[in-house]
Motif scaffolding. Structure first.
Motif: not given
Ligand SMILES: [Fe+2]
Ligand SMILES: [Fe+2]
Length: 330
Positions: A47-48, A51-52, A55, A120
């Motif tokens: 998940t991290t 997200r990163q 982005q 996001q």
């Protein structure tokens, strides 16, 4: 087709072999080896990374707008060609990164949808306007410069596809940084008005570029875990300090000043101390209230809609070719 990792995993029962898998994951990280898409990984790690990387991909794509805005107004054919190549590179970076995110089980379509729905984020720096040609120089020197500082350690990130994508991205970013420096150098050593234009651009881009490293370490919620997983190798404040230390002597070569009266060399450490960053401004822009937030997303949404027929045509053509190849093979 795919669920986002959080959704997909929520319904899965804990497997008995989880402990062995977790041990092997931890051992890979400890040995400084890479986690690959087929390896087991904890949900939170996945998940991290989604997200990163998302982005990051969105930032590359949205980041095309402030500079794309100047392609038609570049002062010479050569400048136009260089700027076009640079903006095109950013599109390429977005594509590598969406591909890296896809190895984690999300599709590019899903991520684009989340961006357009405002669910996001992308880097706040791209919510500032580009007011003069000198901004192309300041963006290259400072914004791409800060991006390199953030991204070089990511070539050693524990997740294989992300780390490998960063190798090529960093090579291109270093070209971006140098072309920005060269634009500023030319303007700064040109007429008085050109020098003033270069100084004005640096005055506007300096502080937002320092904010690109994210909030201070004691207010950065993800830093500790990301460092433990070796996604991140240095903290926000460490990278910001390095960036300042590199920029100060470069500004001297440019014969431009950095807009910070508190900037001074700290002899014992060799680091440059800098003034207070306006974190209220950072939070405001992050929440959507920067000068260009709305304009950037509206433009991206329109471009996405206008490109729909191209995507559909390309998909139809690919399907037709696949059918023809199947017939030939049969
Ligand atoms: Fe880029
Ligand atoms: Fe770049």
């Amino acid at each position: 087709m795919y669920g986002l990792p959080e959704e997909r995993n929520r319904s899965q029962p804990a497997e008995p072999e989880d402990t062995a898998l977790r041990d092997s994951f931890e051992a890979t990280i400890a040995a400084d080896e890479r986690i690959e898409p087929r390896d087991w990984m904890p949900d939170e790690y996945r998940t991290t990374l989604v997200r990163q990387i998302a982005q990051h991909a969105h930032s590359e794509i949205i980041g095309m707008q402030p500079e794309g805005n100047w392609i038609t107004r570049a002062p010479s054919l050569q400048r136009k060609a260089i700027l076009m190549a640079k903006v095109q590179d950013e599109a390429g970076h977005g594509m590598y990164l969406y591909s890296a995110a896809e190895t984690l089980g999300v599709s590019r379509d899903q991520l684009v949808e989340l961006l357009l729905a405002g669910k996001q984020k992308y880097s706040s720096i791209f919510n500032y306007p580009t007011l003069s040609w000198a901004d192309m120089g300041a963006i290259g020197w400072l914004v791409d410069g800060a991006a390199i500082m953030n991204q070089i350690p990511l070539t050693r990130c524990s997740y294989g596809p992300y780390a490998r994508a960063m190798v090529r991205v960093c090579k291109e970013e270093s070209f971006h940084q140098r072309q920005g420096f060269e634009i500023l150098h030319t303007l700064s050593h040109g007429t008085g008005a050109q020098h003033e234009m270069a100084q004005d651009a640096v005055n506007r881009w300096w502080w937002p570029s320092l904010m690109m490293f994210g909030p201070p370490d004691d207010e950065s919620p993800h830093t500790a875990q990301s460092m433990a997983w070796k996604i991140k190798r240095f903290t926000n404040d460490e990278l910001r300090q390095r960036f300042v230390d590199i920029c100060v002597p470069q500004a001297a070569v440019l014969e431009l000043t950095l807009p910070d009266p508190d900037l001074r060399l700290d002899e014992p450490t060799g680091n440059y101390r800098y003034g207070e960053i306006d974190w209220e401004e950072f939070k405001r822009v992050l929440k959507g209230d920067g000068p260009c937030n709305r304009q950037r997303l509206e433009h991206r949404t329109r471009a996405h809609e206008e490109g729909r027929w191209v995507r559909e045509a390309a998909a139809a053509y690919a399907a037709k070719r696949a059918r023809a190849e199947e017939r030939l093979a049969a």
